[in-house]
Design a protein around this motif. Structure first.
Motif, PDB file in Angstrom:
ATOM      1  N   ILE A  21       0.823  -1.204   0.000  1.00 14.99           N
ATOM      2  CA  ILE A  21       0.000   0.000   0.000  1.00 14.99           C
ATOM      3  C   ILE A  21       0.862   1.261   0.000  1.00 14.99           C
ATOM      4  N   ASP A  22       0.216   2.414  -0.175  1.00 13.69           N
ATOM      5  CA  ASP A  22       0.944   3.678  -0.219  1.00 13.69           C
ATOM      6  C   ASP A  22       1.630   3.996   1.108  1.00 13.69           C
ATOM      7  N   ALA A  23       0.904   3.792   2.209  1.00  9.52           N
ATOM      8  CA  ALA A  23       1.480   4.164   3.509  1.00  9.52           C
ATOM      9  C   ALA A  23       0.774   3.460   4.655  1.00  9.52           C
ATOM     10  N   VAL A  24       1.527   3.262   5.719  1.00  9.29           N
ATOM     11  CA  VAL A  24       0.993   2.797   6.998  1.00  9.29           C
ATOM     12  C   VAL A  24       1.028   3.968   7.963  1.00  9.29           C
ATOM     13  N   PHE A  25      -0.085   4.217   8.630  1.00  9.42           N
ATOM     14  CA  PHE A  25      -0.144   5.215   9.692  1.00  9.42           C
ATOM     15  C   PHE A  25       0.110   4.508  11.016  1.00  9.42           C
ATOM     16  N   ARG A  73       7.636  -5.254   7.406  1.00  5.32           N
ATOM     17  CA  ARG A  73       8.138  -6.219   6.422  1.00  5.32           C
ATOM     18  C   ARG A  73       6.978  -6.977   5.777  1.00  5.32           C
ATOM     19  N   ALA A  74       5.951  -7.279   6.574  1.00  7.15           N
ATOM     20  CA  ALA A  74       4.792  -7.998   6.046  1.00  7.15           C
ATOM     21  C   ALA A  74       3.937  -7.106   5.151  1.00  7.15           C
ATOM     22  N   LEU A  75       3.828  -5.836   5.493  1.00  7.84           N
ATOM     23  CA  LEU A  75       2.964  -4.918   4.760  1.00  7.84           C
ATOM     24  C   LEU A  75       3.636  -4.315   3.521  1.00  7.84           C
ATOM     25  N   GLU A  76       4.953  -4.145   3.579  1.00 17.38           N
ATOM     26  CA  GLU A  76       5.725  -3.573   2.472  1.00 17.38           C
ATOM     27  C   GLU A  76       5.119  -2.260   1.955  1.00 17.38           C
ATOM     28  N   PRO A  77       4.886  -1.288   2.828  1.00 16.99           N
ATOM     29  CA  PRO A  77       4.290  -0.026   2.382  1.00 16.99           C
ATOM     30  C   PRO A  77       5.314   0.872   1.690  1.00 16.99           C
ATOM     31  N   GLY A  78       4.801   1.835   0.934  1.00 16.41           N
ATOM     32  CA  GLY A  78       5.690   2.801   0.299  1.00 16.41           C
ATOM     33  C   GLY A  78       6.348   3.714   1.304  1.00 16.41           C
TER      34      GLY A  78
END
Length: 243
Positions: free
Chosen positions: A54-58, A180-185
């Protein structure tokens, strides 16, 4: 549509909950809530909304007594969890419940102001919850809610050094595993504490880290219109949000 890392996130959350459960905390903390335990069904369902790449994690700090402590969802004001995300709120009572901070789950009538602001911003800018989660996800650095005898919420950064160090060691490792699991931008800290912990925990990863103003009602700046300020800060970091 991007793939889901839910299974990995659930394993990480279960491990962190177990590890944190082995720690002890002294006064002024008298009660510790772990909504990833007693509200696991809802927390697990929420993790199922996550998408990889995804683009980003908050990244928030930790549960508030009227938000995630009630629902198992970060910044989880019950109205938004139930009516916007469409999640069923299932929460049992903590083993050592504070008499002034009962966990009522779906029956809670208190609002989480920070959650109303953050998820209200998402609801206003996206067609629906799935559209938001295709680009973003929200997690907390620490899943524990620390309460004092008065019922006051004590944030992790206010714990004594030895207790804080023990919590941060475990939460840093879990955050690294989650990203690492989410691989966000990129990662966006919701407030200075979250940004600082992310910079330390994710030093080995090539993930840009930024920050937005925390939506807490305790912040005079946030009370002057959090949503437009957050949108401006995100745009300055290259993240465009629908108007």
């Amino acid at each position: 549509m991007s793939s889901t890392p839910a299974a990995s996130l659930r394993r990480i959350a279960k491990k962190l909950s177990r590890q944190l459960g082995e720690l002890s905390f002294a006064k002024p903390v008298t009660h510790v809530y772990d909504p990833t335990d007693y509200a696991w069904k809802t927390h697990s369902a929420y993790l199922g909304l996550a998408r990889r790449g995804i683009d980003a994690v908050f990244l928030g700090m930790n549960p508030g007594p009227f938000g995630m402590a009630q629902t198992g969802v970060p910044f989880g004001d019950p109205v938004f969890v139930r009516d916007w995300m469409g999640l069923r709120i299932v929460a049992s009572r903590p083993a050592d419940e504070h008499p002034k901070r009962p966990v009522l789950g779906d029956a809670s009538t208190r609002n989480e102001v920070s959650g109303q602001r953050l998820w209200g911003f998402a609801r206003e800018r996206f067609d629906d919850a799935p559209a938001f989660f295709e680009r973003f996800f929200v997690i907390n650095y620490c899943p524990l809610c620390f309460l004092e005898e008065s019922g006051r919420n004590r944030t992790p950064d206010k714990l004594p050094a030895t207790e804080r160090d023990a919590v941060e060691e475990l939460c840093d490792a879990a955050l690294l595993a989650m990203i690492r699991a989410l691989e966000p931008g990129r990662l966006i800290g919701v407030g200075a504490f979250a940004e600082q912990r992310a910079q330390r925990a994710l030093a080995s990863l090539d993930v840009p880290i930024g920050r937005v103003l925390h939506p807490s009602p305790a912040s005079p700046v946030a009370n002057r219109g959090w949503a437009p300020q957050a949108a401006k800060q995100l745009a300055e970091q290259g993240i465009e949000i629908p108007a």
